[in-house]
Design an enzyme around this catalytic site. Structure first.
Site, mmCIF file in Angstrom:
data_model
loop_
_atom_site.group_PDB
_atom_site.id
_atom_site.type_symbol
_atom_site.label_atom_id
_atom_site.label_comp_id
_atom_site.label_asym_id
_atom_site.label_seq_id
_atom_site.Cartn_x
_atom_site.Cartn_y
_atom_site.Cartn_z
ATOM 1 N N LYS A 1 7.956 -0.635 -3.083
ATOM 2 C CA LYS A 1 7.924 -0.799 -1.635
ATOM 3 C C LYS A 1 6.668 -0.127 -1.099
ATOM 4 C CE LYS A 1 12.909 -0.978 -0.889
ATOM 5 N NZ LYS A 1 13.078 -2.422 -0.686
ATOM 6 N N MET B 1 2.621 6.839 0.500
ATOM 7 C CA MET B 1 3.988 6.693 0.959
ATOM 8 C C MET B 1 4.826 5.694 0.175
ATOM 9 S SD MET B 1 4.149 6.776 5.004
ATOM 10 C CE MET B 1 2.510 6.066 4.717
ATOM 11 N N PRO B 2 4.265 5.124 -0.923
ATOM 12 C CA PRO B 2 5.060 4.090 -1.612
ATOM 13 C C PRO B 2 6.345 4.659 -2.193
ATOM 14 C CG PRO B 2 2.782 4.123 -2.388
ATOM 15 C CD PRO B 2 2.975 5.368 -1.578
ATOM 16 N N TYR B 3 7.311 3.748 -2.357
ATOM 17 C CA TYR B 3 8.570 4.092 -3.012
ATOM 18 C C TYR B 3 8.781 3.090 -4.143
ATOM 19 C CZ TYR B 3 13.543 4.368 -3.947
ATOM 20 O OH TYR B 3 14.753 4.477 -4.585
ATOM 21 N N MET C 1 6.798 8.269 -4.191
ATOM 22 C CA MET C 1 8.092 8.608 -4.794
ATOM 23 C C MET C 1 8.471 7.576 -5.837
ATOM 24 S SD MET C 1 10.767 9.810 -1.958
ATOM 25 C CE MET C 1 10.255 10.790 -0.560
#
Lengths: 67, 67, 67, 67, 67, 67
Positions: free
Chosen positions: D7, F1-3, F41
């Site tokens: 994501k 900020m990637p997940y 993350m």
């Protein structure tokens, strides 16, 4: 209370087909586990073929090769 | 470090409402578990009503019936 | 009908704390979007610190360094 | 057989960059765990900056502040 | 290539029932969308009743009340 | 900020292998998209082979047949 998430490629799935998926999965959970359809949720995600990979390659690229 | 995913139907949620959801969930995790807001992530997914099912039926269909 | 998934590290979260997260998120969705609590679902996933990474490093390793 | 979901914020990621992510993750799973690339799936979700929160704030709002 | 995630409460689901869910969902995707079973993945997550909330309340608490 | 969420079968993956997956995915996102490792993350889910299906069959069953 089950929650089911179905991810498929975005390639012209119709509203009627989505209705069949939702009905089918809900019935399956009732038949196999006795889950109450009223509280079974199904969410269908349609993913662009550029954003889906298999075999290390984008599906959009595979489609161009006739796969 | 928490990661929160909120799935809701795509029915005119405003940017201001999204801001309130993000702020509210982040504060909740700080208050209940002492989690650091700086590393708390929240992702909101808006799902078309054709793609969300409950009771074995599409939400788009339920909306037409006034539900 | 919202579905919320909260992922946190598995570090001794109590049942009472989970109850507060579930109640808090459900109330938030009612207050901000008018969602019916009766059909709001919340799922909490507790992830072992060996299986969660941030900054390219396992949380288990960060904990050993006092982070 | 692994399934990987990435994501990221929706901020102009190109098809070529997506191809590199898919290839890179697939190779990583082969190198570290011996997983067969033919059955490794990767799905990339691009999330609008209004719908992604960190530090209790929308990314769209952070971007306006130059973060 | 579809990916399906089924989340249910962890309440004694047998291996045979899981097999039926996997077979049923895979067949449904073949029948409705013509998807190849060989590349359809299904992942079942069993969630402790303490970690699943509905109506703002843990399922473990609802079970004690006979719900 | 990637997940990033990596789902693999629960078949003896070591902590060292998990560390390599976390480091590798984080570096990939830095190299391809310029993402800051500090806020990337990665969550690894290990799924029991009874709960993972492919080809309409549990992986546990496939393993018994030598696949």
């Amino acid at each position: 209370m089950p929650y089911v998430n179905i991810k498929i490629t975005e390639e012209g799935v119709t509203s009627e087909q989505k209705a069949k998926l939702i009905e089918g999965v809900t019935n399956l959970l009732k038949d196999v586990l006795g889950k109450n359809p009223a509280t079974t949720m199904v969410v269908i995600d349609e993913v662009p073929t550029d954003n889906w990979g298999v075999g290390g390659e984008q599906v959009s690229s595979r489609r161009k090769r006739g796969l």
